[in-house]
Structure formats: structure tokens, C-alpha cells
Design a protein around this motif. Structure first.
Motif, short mmCIF file in Angstrom:
data_model
loop_
_atom_site.label_atom_id
_atom_site.label_comp_id
_atom_site.label_asym_id
_atom_site.label_seq_id
_atom_site.Cartn_x
_atom_site.Cartn_y
_atom_site.Cartn_z
N LEU A 108 -5.27 -2.40 -7.39
CA LEU A 108 -4.33 -3.22 -6.61
C LEU A 108 -4.57 -4.69 -6.92
CD1 LEU A 108 -4.27 -1.15 -3.32
CD2 LEU A 108 -2.55 -1.25 -5.12
N ASN A 113 0.80 -1.23 0.00
CA ASN A 113 0.00 0.00 0.00
C ASN A 113 0.83 1.28 0.00
OD1 ASN A 113 0.84 0.23 2.66
ND2 ASN A 113 -1.21 0.55 3.50
N THR A 149 -0.20 -5.52 4.66
CA THR A 149 0.46 -5.23 3.39
C THR A 149 1.91 -4.83 3.61
OG1 THR A 149 -0.12 -2.88 3.48
CG2 THR A 149 -1.68 -4.36 2.38
N LYS A 165 5.18 -2.26 2.08
CA LYS A 165 5.30 -0.85 1.68
C LYS A 165 6.60 -0.70 0.89
CE LYS A 165 2.57 1.09 5.45
NZ LYS A 165 1.93 -0.20 5.76
N LEU A 178 -0.72 3.95 -2.14
CA LEU A 178 -1.84 4.69 -1.55
C LEU A 178 -1.35 5.77 -0.60
CD1 LEU A 178 -4.40 1.81 -0.94
CD2 LEU A 178 -4.55 3.64 -2.64
N HIS A 218 -5.50 -3.01 2.23
CA HIS A 218 -4.61 -1.95 1.76
C HIS A 218 -4.89 -0.60 2.39
CE1 HIS A 218 -4.80 -4.92 -1.61
NE2 HIS A 218 -3.51 -4.70 -1.65
N TRP A 219 -6.05 -0.43 2.96
CA TRP A 219 -6.51 0.89 3.42
C TRP A 219 -7.24 0.72 4.73
CZ3 TRP A 219 -6.14 5.71 0.95
CH2 TRP A 219 -6.96 6.74 1.44
#
Length: 203
Positions: A71, A51, A124, A126, A54, A78-79
Motif C-alpha cells: 500500500l 483499503n 482510508t 474504499k 484488503l 488500512h487495517w
């Protein structure tokens, strides 16, 4: 619903678009009941299960935009709440993501609209910065930067940027026509009578 769509919902816009609007896969749905969003797309091409794109998009997207992220349909969260708060501080209207999200109760409390394919607690990485302002595929629909994205309880609809003015004008007219129909039906006119529909076999 924000005024980007003049208050119109997805069903009205889809019917009024003269086949310009595209309806996303019904599996792409509101992450919490009552979520509604409308605004120009800020597109994000990322990697499923990561992510970072994002996080970067929240920092770069203009106020009033809707993040639209591909995605790859990944079943990862992810959020969540932190990104939602960060997005609100930046004036971002909402998120539509081909992938998963989490913290849906918290986002409902924040009144931050999210539309996603999955709800999941899986974390997730990064590592992948992603790309912005490129065509992305979300819910089987190609979304381009600046397209009007509208989401509500009925689903997500995308109106190409060049078709937005005409679609909104036709949506205004459609609402007025529906109001006249409702007034007639509430006074006893049947839908068959009002729309001049066949009344029986062989009619």
C-alpha cells in the motif's frame, strides 16, 4: 509460530537460507509485542490510503495464507479490528503490509499477527479494488505469491517458494548445532573455545 516454518524464527531461517531469504526493512515491524506469523504469501497490490483491496483479499485468500500487501507505505490505518476478525474467520494467518494499521491493542487481544510500517488512526477510502497474486514490494523486498513469509520480534523474512524445503532442512540442522553449542557453553566452555575463534591481537 505456525508449522509452515517448522517453528523456526526469522533469524534462523535467514542464516539457514544460503542467501536465498530476504530480510525486509527493519522499519517493517510487529504492530504488537509477541506477534509471530508464518505462511505462504497471498499478495495484494493496492493504493495507499485506500483499503478496499484488503477487504477483497480477506474474502478471496485461501485459509492458511498470510496477506502481504503493498500500500505504498502510506501513513493510513488500512487495517483494524474488524478486518482482523474477518480474516480469522477465513483462516488467514496474519498480515504484512507496506503501510499503516490501527487497533493494535484489539489485534493483540485477538492474537492476530500484523506487521506494518506505521501505526496510525488516519482513515482510508474504499474505491480501489487492487490486484491479487502478483509480485509486490514490501519492506524493500519483492514478494511473489506462495513465498514463505515469516515475522517475529526480530523482523520479517521472505523465503522464495522454491527455496523453502532446503531452507527448512538447513534450519533444522542449525538448531541442533546451536543446542550442542549451548550445552557446551553452559558447562563452562567459552564461545572462543567452542568456535575456535582468535583469542587475542595478532592471533
Amino acid at each position: 509460530m505456525t508449522d509452515a516454518a517448522r517453528g523456526h524464527g526469522t533469524a534462523t531461517l535467514y542464516e539457514a537460507s544460503a542467501e536465498a531469504a530476504r530480510a525486509c526493512d527493519p522499519a517493517l515491524r510487529a504492530a504488537w509485542p509477541g506477534a509471530r506469523v508464518a505462511g505462504p504469501a497471498f499478495t495484494v497490490q493496492g493504493v495507499g490510503g485506500d483499503n478496499l483491496a484488503l477487504h477483497r483479499a480477506v474474502a478471496e485468500a485461501p485459509p492458511g495464507s498470510v496477506l502481504v500487501a503493498d500500500l505504498q507505505g502510506a501513513r493510513h490505518g488500512h487495517w483494524g479490528e474488524i478486518l482482523a476478525v474477518a480474516a480469522q474467520q477465513r483462516g488467514i494467518r496474519g498480515l504484512v503490509v507496506e503501510g499503516g494499521v490501527r487497533d493494535t491493542a484489539e489485534q493483540a487481544e485477538l492474537d492476530f499477527p500484523v506487521f506494518a510500517r506505521h501505526i496510525t488512526v488516519v482513515g482510508t477510502g474504499k474505491d480501489h479494488p487492487g490486484r491479487f497474486d502478483v509480485p509486490v514490494r514490501v519492506g524493500d523486498v519483492v514478494v511473489r505469491p506462495g513465498d514463505l513469509v515469516v515475522g517475529d520480534a526480530d523482523g520479517v523474512v521472505v523465503v522464495p517458494a522454491e527455496a523453502v524445503p532446503g531452507t527448512l532442512d538447513r534450519a533444522d540442522a542449525r538448531v541442533l548445532a546451536e543446542q550442542r553449542a549451548l550445552e557446551a557453553i553452559r558447562t563452562g566452555t567459552t564461545t572462543l573455545e567452542y568456535y575456535g575463534l582468535p583469542t587475542g591481537p595478532g592471533a
